[in-house]
Design a protein around this motif. Structure first.
Motif, short mmCIF file in Angstrom:
data_model
loop_
_atom_site.label_atom_id
_atom_site.label_comp_id
_atom_site.label_asym_id
_atom_site.label_seq_id
_atom_site.Cartn_x
_atom_site.Cartn_y
_atom_site.Cartn_z
N SER A 124 -61.01 -78.45 79.64
CA SER A 124 -60.66 -77.82 78.36
C SER A 124 -60.79 -76.29 78.45
N SER A 128 -57.50 -73.91 77.95
CA SER A 128 -57.58 -72.91 76.90
C SER A 128 -57.39 -71.50 77.45
N ASP A 132 -54.27 -69.02 76.46
CA ASP A 132 -54.50 -67.65 75.96
C ASP A 132 -53.79 -66.60 76.82
N ARG A 137 -47.48 -74.52 76.47
CA ARG A 137 -48.08 -75.86 76.36
C ARG A 137 -47.35 -76.90 77.21
#
Length: 145
Positions: A124, A128, A132, A137
């Protein structure tokens, strides 16, 4: 951002540890694991450096670490003060060769499987961080199946 379809050949080189920015941890996603660190140190003492770390040229004199942070830390600690020139074997990504999406794909590939694959929390953090940095995605999902 597109993933490179063909990974450029990474040349294995012997790099002076003092040319690696060890303070920059932009691509470090591991949780502390003292037992793993002790095991890694014993392995390196017994067999030497078996796998190269992966570095990326930042400029003609400096490198950043993409993969192998714990190996680098162990090898640097073991070599410190021994007068061996303090070098490490590294697969080097040439200056400007990788986009963030390419870095993502390389790190994902090296940490997706096996006994030392990213755990859920590490994955995760990894996802993430690259979200950023602008990796979309769809790329994240496709490359981490």
């Amino acid at each position: 951002m597109e993933i490179l379809t063909k990974e450029p050949p990474l040349k294995i080189q012997s790099i002076p540890i003092n040319r690696i920015n060890r303070e920059q941890k932009d691509y470090f996603f591991r949780l502390a694991n003292p037992a793993r660190a002790v095991m890694l140190k014993k392995d390196v003492e017994k067999m030497g450096q078996v796998f190269p770390v992966t570095l990326e040229e930042v400029d003609s004199q400096t490198f950043r670490i993409l993969d192998g942070h714990r190996r680098l830390a162990v090898i640097a600690d073991l070599q410190e003060g021994k007068g061996q020139g303090e070098k490490i074997k590294a697969a080097v990504v040439p200056l400007g060769a990788f986009s963030e999406a390419d870095r993502f794909a390389l790190i994902a590939k090296k940490n997706a499987e096996g006994p030392d694959a990213f755990g859920l929390f590490e994955k995760s953090l990894f996802l993430s961080s690259f979200l950023d940095r602008g990796v979309n995605r769809e790329t994240l999902a496709r490359e981490t199946r």
